[in-house]
Design a protein around this motif. Sequence first.
Motif, PDB file in Angstrom:
ATOM      1  N   LEU A   1     -87.356 -68.493  54.687  1.00 34.49           N
ATOM      2  CA  LEU A   1     -86.134 -68.816  55.424  1.00 34.49           C
ATOM      3  C   LEU A   1     -85.167 -67.644  55.399  1.00 34.49           C
ATOM      4  O   LEU A   1     -84.626 -67.234  56.437  1.00 34.49           O
ATOM      5  CB  LEU A   1     -85.491 -70.069  54.817  1.00 34.49           C
ATOM      6  CG  LEU A   1     -84.154 -70.501  55.441  1.00 34.49           C
ATOM      7  CD1 LEU A   1     -84.350 -70.908  56.895  1.00 34.49           C
ATOM      8  CD2 LEU A   1     -83.538 -71.652  54.636  1.00 34.49           C
ATOM      9  N   PHE A   2     -84.966 -67.095  54.224  1.00 33.37           N
ATOM     10  CA  PHE A   2     -84.010 -65.998  54.118  1.00 33.37           C
ATOM     11  C   PHE A   2     -84.580 -64.698  54.672  1.00 33.37           C
ATOM     12  O   PHE A   2     -83.830 -63.851  55.168  1.00 33.37           O
ATOM     13  CB  PHE A   2     -83.573 -65.833  52.658  1.00 33.37           C
ATOM     14  CG  PHE A   2     -82.539 -66.833  52.236  1.00 33.37           C
ATOM     15  CD1 PHE A   2     -81.193 -66.594  52.437  1.00 33.37           C
ATOM     16  CD2 PHE A   2     -82.907 -68.034  51.660  1.00 33.37           C
ATOM     17  CE1 PHE A   2     -80.228 -67.513  52.066  1.00 33.37           C
ATOM     18  CE2 PHE A   2     -81.965 -68.969  51.282  1.00 33.37           C
ATOM     19  CZ  PHE A   2     -80.614 -68.710  51.479  1.00 33.37           C
ATOM     20  N   ASP A   3     -85.908 -64.505  54.589  1.00 30.80           N
ATOM     21  CA  ASP A   3     -86.507 -63.324  55.206  1.00 30.80           C
ATOM     22  C   ASP A   3     -86.258 -63.323  56.711  1.00 30.80           C
ATOM     23  O   ASP A   3     -85.952 -62.276  57.304  1.00 30.80           O
ATOM     24  CB  ASP A   3     -88.023 -63.298  54.936  1.00 30.80           C
ATOM     25  CG  ASP A   3     -88.338 -62.758  53.555  1.00 30.80           C
ATOM     26  OD1 ASP A   3     -87.409 -62.256  52.898  1.00 30.80           O
ATOM     27  OD2 ASP A   3     -89.505 -62.846  53.131  1.00 30.80           O
ATOM     28  N   ALA A   4     -86.405 -64.494  57.320  1.00 28.13           N
ATOM     29  CA  ALA A   4     -86.159 -64.578  58.765  1.00 28.13           C
ATOM     30  C   ALA A   4     -84.713 -64.263  59.088  1.00 28.13           C
ATOM     31  O   ALA A   4     -84.407 -63.534  60.060  1.00 28.13           O
ATOM     32  CB  ALA A   4     -86.519 -65.975  59.263  1.00 28.13           C
ATOM     33  N   ALA A   5     -83.801 -64.804  58.282  1.00 26.34           N
ATOM     34  CA  ALA A   5     -82.382 -64.532  58.523  1.00 26.34           C
ATOM     35  C   ALA A   5     -82.052 -63.061  58.286  1.00 26.34           C
ATOM     36  O   ALA A   5     -81.279 -62.446  59.041  1.00 26.34           O
ATOM     37  CB  ALA A   5     -81.523 -65.423  57.621  1.00 26.34           C
ATOM     38  N   LEU A   6     -82.664 -62.470  57.250  1.00 26.09           N
ATOM     39  CA  LEU A   6     -82.406 -61.059  56.955  1.00 26.09           C
ATOM     40  C   LEU A   6     -82.924 -60.160  58.073  1.00 26.09           C
ATOM     41  O   LEU A   6     -82.371 -59.083  58.325  1.00 26.09           O
ATOM     42  CB  LEU A   6     -83.092 -60.691  55.625  1.00 26.09           C
ATOM     43  CG  LEU A   6     -82.413 -61.204  54.356  1.00 26.09           C
ATOM     44  CD1 LEU A   6     -83.315 -60.991  53.162  1.00 26.09           C
ATOM     45  CD2 LEU A   6     -81.078 -60.520  54.133  1.00 26.09           C
ATOM     46  N   GLU A   7     -83.989 -60.579  58.727  1.00 29.99           N
ATOM     47  CA  GLU A   7     -84.516 -59.769  59.828  1.00 29.99           C
ATOM     48  C   GLU A   7     -83.716 -59.991  61.105  1.00 29.99           C
ATOM     49  O   GLU A   7     -83.585 -59.089  61.932  1.00 29.99           O
ATOM     50  CB  GLU A   7     -85.983 -60.122  60.069  1.00 29.99           C
ATOM     51  CG  GLU A   7     -86.669 -59.195  61.049  1.00 29.99           C
ATOM     52  CD  GLU A   7     -88.174 -59.348  61.042  1.00 29.99           C
ATOM     53  OE1 GLU A   7     -88.818 -58.742  61.900  1.00 29.99           O
ATOM     54  OE2 GLU A   7     -88.687 -60.070  60.170  1.00 29.99           O
ATOM     55  N   ALA A   8     -83.165 -61.192  61.269  1.00 29.77           N
ATOM     56  CA  ALA A   8     -82.437 -61.501  62.503  1.00 29.77           C
ATOM     57  C   ALA A   8     -81.084 -60.802  62.555  1.00 29.77           C
ATOM     58  O   ALA A   8     -80.645 -60.357  63.632  1.00 29.77           O
ATOM     59  CB  ALA A   8     -82.253 -63.010  62.625  1.00 29.77           C
ATOM     60  N   LEU A   9     -80.420 -60.675  61.413  1.00 29.17           N
ATOM     61  CA  LEU A   9     -79.075 -60.096  61.422  1.00 29.17           C
ATOM     62  C   LEU A   9     -79.045 -58.666  61.959  1.00 29.17           C
ATOM     63  O   LEU A   9     -78.219 -58.347  62.827  1.00 29.17           O
ATOM     64  CB  LEU A   9     -78.486 -60.155  60.005  1.00 29.17           C
ATOM     65  CG  LEU A   9     -77.793 -61.472  59.632  1.00 29.17           C
ATOM     66  CD1 LEU A   9     -77.331 -61.437  58.186  1.00 29.17           C
ATOM     67  CD2 LEU A   9     -76.598 -61.727  60.553  1.00 29.17           C
ATOM     68  N   PRO A  10     -79.907 -57.746  61.505  1.00 26.94           N
ATOM     69  CA  PRO A  10     -79.887 -56.398  62.077  1.00 26.94           C
ATOM     70  C   PRO A  10     -80.201 -56.398  63.577  1.00 26.94           C
ATOM     71  O   PRO A  10     -79.654 -55.587  64.325  1.00 26.94           O
ATOM     72  CB  PRO A  10     -80.971 -55.652  61.288  1.00 26.94           C
ATOM     73  CG  PRO A  10     -81.047 -56.388  59.988  1.00 26.94           C
ATOM     74  CD  PRO A  10     -80.818 -57.812  60.337  1.00 26.94           C
TER      75      PRO A  10
END
Length: 598
Positions: free
Chosen positions: A255-264
């Motif tokens: 879940l957080f990997d997806a969010a970390l990739e989406a922000l940039p």
Amino acid sequence: MSAVTAHGLRDGLKVVGRGVRHEPFLFGVAALGGLVYGVGTAAAGWVLGQVTQQVLVPGFQTGKVDGPRLAWWLLLLAGVALVTAGGVLARRAVAGKVMYRLQRRYRQELTGKYLDLPVSWHSSHPGGRLLATATSDVEATWQIFSPLPMGIGVVAMVVTGGILMLVADPVLGALGLSVLPALALLNWVYQRRIAARIARMQTLRGELSSIAHESFEGSHVVRSLGVEDHETERFRTTAEALRDADVAVERTRSLFDAALEALPSLGVLAVLAVGTARTAAHTADVGDVVQVSYLISMLSSPIRSIGWVLAELARAAVGWGRVRAVLAETGALSYGGQDIRPGGPGELTLAGVGYGHPQPDGTTNDVLSEVSLRIPGGRTAVIVGPTGAGKSALASLLVRLTDPTRGHITLDRTDLRDLARDALRRHAVLISQETFVLDDTVRANVTMGSGDWHDEAVWQALDTVRLKDTVSALPGGLDARVGERGTTLSGGQRQRLALARAVIRSPRLLVLDEATSAIDPHVEAEILGALSERFRDTTVVLVASRMATIAAADEVVYLEAGRVRQHGTHAEVFATDAGYRRLVTAYNHDTRQREETS
């Protein structure tokens, strides 16, 4: 950040500090590789922006490309890429070496600690839990050094890239850097969520290991009592709980990997939108927009390593807590520097010896009390007593598997505590009723990997314990494998194999704790006779219950309720103590009754 999270992060950083102190040079190389990777990645973004502004944009405007200038920038970009690749190689290879060296170091420390701690400590700590500490907990502790150099590189990338973005265009740079606080907040939330889940996962791994260890160790009991379904259910319940805990950890990570990739990626879209407007207004160059967009996009993958590092910091804190708890255990046997004089049998003296099993509440359950006796060198003494009298506890004390809580035990007038670590092991051997057999060859089981004995010595030891003919008939002889726990041998043969381990070492003190209980009485008599003939200069202490074995000994030590009630020859004790007479004649009496009834 919560107090628990701050504490976990602080403990994780302490683990990192400890590892760096152990491997400063290698970690420095890995960290330098990470820095080169981070700075090189940011520099590649700057070069790409310069190529766009100085070569591609003029080419679109004039319809011509400046070949020499393009070649120069491409060579520079290739050079940066080559240096960056070298940093990646150093980071990955050396970081792995640091991690595995630390794991090896602490597994060795734990093994040494396990060996130093007395048997009484091990009896209150499940073997499966100790195995999990030496494997999964050590791995969890030092796994942090796998992502850490990359995390250092990402920090260098963010700092260098941030400076380059602000220099290229302050507005676009500020817009790009605005992604970083969001990433930091996301990582903070991630670390809080993942810490408790990892702690539960590690706990369940230890519990599962303990259950598996108990089931394997007690496989015969499990099968004989028909409780396979119960043990399977117990294992299944914990395995499913571990599965759910693992899934919870991975679900949180995904879940957080997806969010970390989406922000940039969102940051790149914002920069492109604003950059297009600024380029149209001639307040920004195309190359600056490309440079800032590239640098932000490059954060999408590596920035996840920050979350990885934070998660591993939490895991390292949990793993180190378990490892440290074992390393901090007190009660390890201390050693002196004295040795035993060579040659001749060892004289045993016990003065006021007391011993109690440690209880969970810190108290002790007294097993032996005020045991005082002297066994002259070269004598054979048999310890006799009812169940719970303390016979096995006394046998363990004689070879110092643990220390008495009171009193002293001396061998040749030297306190066992004052002997060097290996001194007693070279001269004293204990063989217990519970025989441990390696899944290896007969030779390996006799020599146990120590000494430089020739096959002739092994055969002589096997002959002494009346096992030579059996081994000769096996395919391969000494090279025959005996199977897991010696499944190819009978119970009596396993006991004789264990006795051969003692025989080949020619000890000055031989302690046998019901070590012949599974052997046929006639064969037992032959073995004891052969031992007496071969080891005339050996002091032998037997824990036994058979009348023939007891009567053949030079002297009898009769224990009752942890105290020595009688000490003398069999005839003397038999004539003076009614309790002893009832105990040693009980088997013959019961046998006669059964024969008369039948």
